[in-house]
Scaffold this motif. Structure first.
Motif, PDB file in Angstrom:
ATOM      1  N   PHE A 190       0.827  -1.205   0.000  1.00 31.93           N
ATOM      2  CA  PHE A 190       0.000   0.000   0.000  1.00 31.93           C
ATOM      3  C   PHE A 190       0.864   1.259   0.000  1.00 31.93           C
ATOM      4  CE2 PHE A 190      -2.413   3.459   1.924  1.00 31.93           C
ATOM      5  CZ  PHE A 190      -3.553   3.428   1.142  1.00 31.93           C
ATOM      6  N   ARG A 191       1.969   1.263   0.749  1.00 30.68           N
ATOM      7  CA  ARG A 191       2.833   2.440   0.803  1.00 30.68           C
ATOM      8  C   ARG A 191       3.369   2.783  -0.576  1.00 30.68           C
ATOM      9  NH1 ARG A 191       7.880   4.020   0.622  1.00 30.68           N
ATOM     10  NH2 ARG A 191       8.703   1.925   0.275  1.00 30.68           N
ATOM     11  N   ARG A 192       3.763   1.772  -1.330  1.00 31.70           N
ATOM     12  CA  ARG A 192       4.393   2.034  -2.617  1.00 31.70           C
ATOM     13  C   ARG A 192       3.389   2.273  -3.738  1.00 31.70           C
ATOM     14  NH1 ARG A 192       8.692  -2.059  -4.331  1.00 31.70           N
ATOM     15  NH2 ARG A 192       9.352  -0.311  -5.634  1.00 31.70           N
ATOM     16  N   THR A 193       2.170   1.770  -3.591  1.00 31.79           N
ATOM     17  CA  THR A 193       1.182   1.899  -4.665  1.00 31.79           C
ATOM     18  C   THR A 193       0.096   2.913  -4.374  1.00 31.79           C
ATOM     19  OG1 THR A 193      -0.283   0.192  -3.757  1.00 31.79           O
ATOM     20  CG2 THR A 193       1.495  -0.544  -5.233  1.00 31.79           C
ATOM     21  N   ARG A 194      -0.052   3.312  -3.101  1.00 27.61           N
ATOM     22  CA  ARG A 194      -1.167   4.177  -2.677  1.00 27.61           C
ATOM     23  C   ARG A 194      -2.521   3.577  -3.077  1.00 27.61           C
ATOM     24  NH1 ARG A 194       0.167   9.806  -2.128  1.00 27.61           N
ATOM     25  NH2 ARG A 194       2.173   9.920  -1.049  1.00 27.61           N
ATOM     26  N   VAL A 278      -0.176  14.238  -6.981  1.00 33.28           N
ATOM     27  CA  VAL A 278      -1.246  14.673  -6.084  1.00 33.28           C
ATOM     28  C   VAL A 278      -0.770  15.931  -5.378  1.00 33.28           C
ATOM     29  CG1 VAL A 278      -2.223  12.367  -5.719  1.00 33.28           C
ATOM     30  CG2 VAL A 278      -0.394  13.188  -4.214  1.00 33.28           C
ATOM     31  N   VAL A 279      -1.716  16.700  -4.871  1.00 32.72           N
ATOM     32  CA  VAL A 279      -1.380  17.919  -4.128  1.00 32.72           C
ATOM     33  C   VAL A 279      -1.049  17.555  -2.691  1.00 32.72           C
ATOM     34  CG1 VAL A 279      -2.287  20.107  -3.263  1.00 32.72           C
ATOM     35  CG2 VAL A 279      -2.795  19.374  -5.606  1.00 32.72           C
ATOM     36  N   ALA A 283       2.536  22.031  -2.107  1.00 35.64           N
ATOM     37  CA  ALA A 283       3.493  21.392  -3.012  1.00 35.64           C
ATOM     38  C   ALA A 283       2.814  20.210  -3.705  1.00 35.64           C
ATOM     39  CB  ALA A 283       4.724  20.933  -2.230  1.00 35.64           C
ATOM     40  N   TYR A 284       3.589  19.520  -4.523  1.00 33.74           N
ATOM     41  CA  TYR A 284       3.127  18.305  -5.199  1.00 33.74           C
ATOM     42  C   TYR A 284       3.959  17.126  -4.725  1.00 33.74           C
ATOM     43  CZ  TYR A 284       0.575  21.133  -8.656  1.00 33.74           C
ATOM     44  OH  TYR A 284      -0.287  21.998  -9.274  1.00 33.74           O
ATOM     45  N   GLU A 285       3.390  15.950  -4.865  1.00 32.58           N
ATOM     46  CA  GLU A 285       4.170  14.733  -4.699  1.00 32.58           C
ATOM     47  C   GLU A 285       3.620  13.685  -5.665  1.00 32.58           C
ATOM     48  OE1 GLU A 285       2.111  12.465  -0.937  1.00 32.58           O
ATOM     49  OE2 GLU A 285       3.588  14.038  -0.513  1.00 32.58           O
ATOM     50  N   PHE A 286       4.395  12.638  -5.895  1.00 34.91           N
ATOM     51  CA  PHE A 286       3.938  11.605  -6.815  1.00 34.91           C
ATOM     52  C   PHE A 286       2.744  10.862  -6.235  1.00 34.91           C
ATOM     53  CE2 PHE A 286       8.129  12.372  -8.585  1.00 34.91           C
ATOM     54  CZ  PHE A 286       7.854  12.309  -9.950  1.00 34.91           C
ATOM     55  N   ALA A 287       1.825  10.498  -7.112  1.00 35.35           N
ATOM     56  CA  ALA A 287       0.614   9.817  -6.674  1.00 35.35           C
ATOM     57  C   ALA A 287       0.943   8.501  -5.994  1.00 35.35           C
ATOM     58  CB  ALA A 287      -0.323   9.587  -7.850  1.00 35.35           C
ATOM     59  N   CYS A 288       2.008   7.876  -6.402  1.00 38.51           N
ATOM     60  CA  CYS A 288       2.476   6.699  -5.670  1.00 38.51           C
ATOM     61  C   CYS A 288       3.975   6.562  -5.871  1.00 38.51           C
ATOM     62  CB  CYS A 288       1.733   5.425  -6.095  1.00 38.51           C
ATOM     63  SG  CYS A 288       2.195   4.769  -7.692  1.00 38.51           S
TER      64      CYS A 288
END
Length: 324
Positions: A190-194, A278-279, A283-288
């Protein structure tokens, strides 16, 4: 109020086609007639091609007197449409509507249109036309639509029910991991895939890579999702991948790439619409994490060295008035 159309919306790989396939299975198992077609962007200029693909086999099966008995004078229009012959839009719309209603009088009908966002304007217009003229008929139109193209969803929001699919919750990921005999790895998956369904399934298929590494299949998937972005947007995402899992802001990326922050922000918004980012606060970060890792490992080593050096410089020398 019952609506005769359902739009299944979500990013690529989120499970739209799987849900549509389940609707097809249920319709077929309960005595319904299933008609289906996939929309292709390269065929947008072909008049009503998805409807032609979906209806042609049934029109051919009923050709002649049977078809005339069902739809009267519209039979000739339907046969011409099935052959790809040009005609007035209104005639085509009315003929298709009459045919689907006639079919629905005999048995419930499910019409599935995959990737409606790739269809031409006439196809979307006809879907709207059907919604207003088939009330009460035993007809359900199910279409899948990507969320990075809201034009189709906006056009059909009134007559259609909109179902938006999102990532799986931790409990669902844990259940899938347990079924695969990997229950102890559920939290890491789950952590790596969201919770992205396609990523969850692919990662569970490569248990040796759950804690570290990116399956080759996922690299292909991530790179395919970049195709809708221009070269500069892809550069922005690859540069962001060297910053690790932390959130990043467009200003920092602008410093790394010598681009104005507003330009970088526009590219980030496009990636956000495609479900790649994703917001996170301001800032932004990768969705997963897997998306970031896939970008990182597929960036050529010399380019990575450049981005890493520029990232160090940008982080060590913040602009006046802003601290890191």
């Amino acid at each position: 109020m019952y609506k005769s159309q359902l739009l299944i919306c979500g990013e690529a790989g989120i499970g739209k086609s799987r849900l549509a396939a389940e609707a097809e299975r249920m319709a077929g198992a309960t005595g319904g007639l299933v008609l289906r077609a996939r929309c292709h962007e390269i065929e947008r200029a072909l008049f009503l091609q998805p409807f032609v693909d979906a209806l042609r086999p049934r029109v051919a099966h009923l050709a002649g007197q049977l078809l005339r008995d069902m739809v009267g004078g519209w039979a000739q229009v339907l046969e011409s449409l099935a052959k790809g012959q040009p005609m007035e839009r209104r005639y085509a719309y009315e003929a298709v509507t009459a045919f689907l209603c006639a079919l629905a009088e005999r048995e419930p009908v499910l019409l599935v249109l995959e990737d409606l966002h790739a269809a031409g304007a006439a196809t979307v217009e006809l879907v709207h036309y059907l919604a207003r003229r088939t009330s009460g008929a035993r007809l359900l139109v199910v279409a899948t639509v990507r969320t990075d193209d809201e034009a189709v969803t906006d056009a059909l929001r009134g007559p259609a029910e909109v179902l938006r699919l999102g990532p799986l919750p931790p409990g669902a990921v844990a259940e899938l991991a347990a079924r695969a005999g990997l229950g102890e790895l559920a939290d890491e998956v789950f952590r790596r895939t969201r919770g992205h369904p396609q990523f969850v399934v692919e990662l569970l298929g490569e248990p040796d890579l759950v804690r570290q590494g990116v399956p080759a299949s996922l690299r292909v998937i991530v790179l395919a999702r970049l195709r809708g972005l221009d070269d500069q947007a892809r550069r922005v995402l690859r540069a962001a991948s060297v910053l690790g899992a932390a959130a990043f802001d467009p200003v920092l990326l602008g410093e790394m790439l010598a681009l104005p922050p507003q330009v970088v922000a526009e590219h980030c918004e496009r990636a956000l619409a495609r479900g790649l980012l994703v917001v996170s606060g301001s800032a932004y970060e990768f969705a997963c994490e897997l998306t970031r890792e896939a970008l990182y490992v597929t960036t050529p080593a010399p380019t990575l060295v450049v981005y890493q050096d520029r990232a160090r410089r940008a982080l060590l020398v913040p602009p006046a008035g802003r601290s890191r």
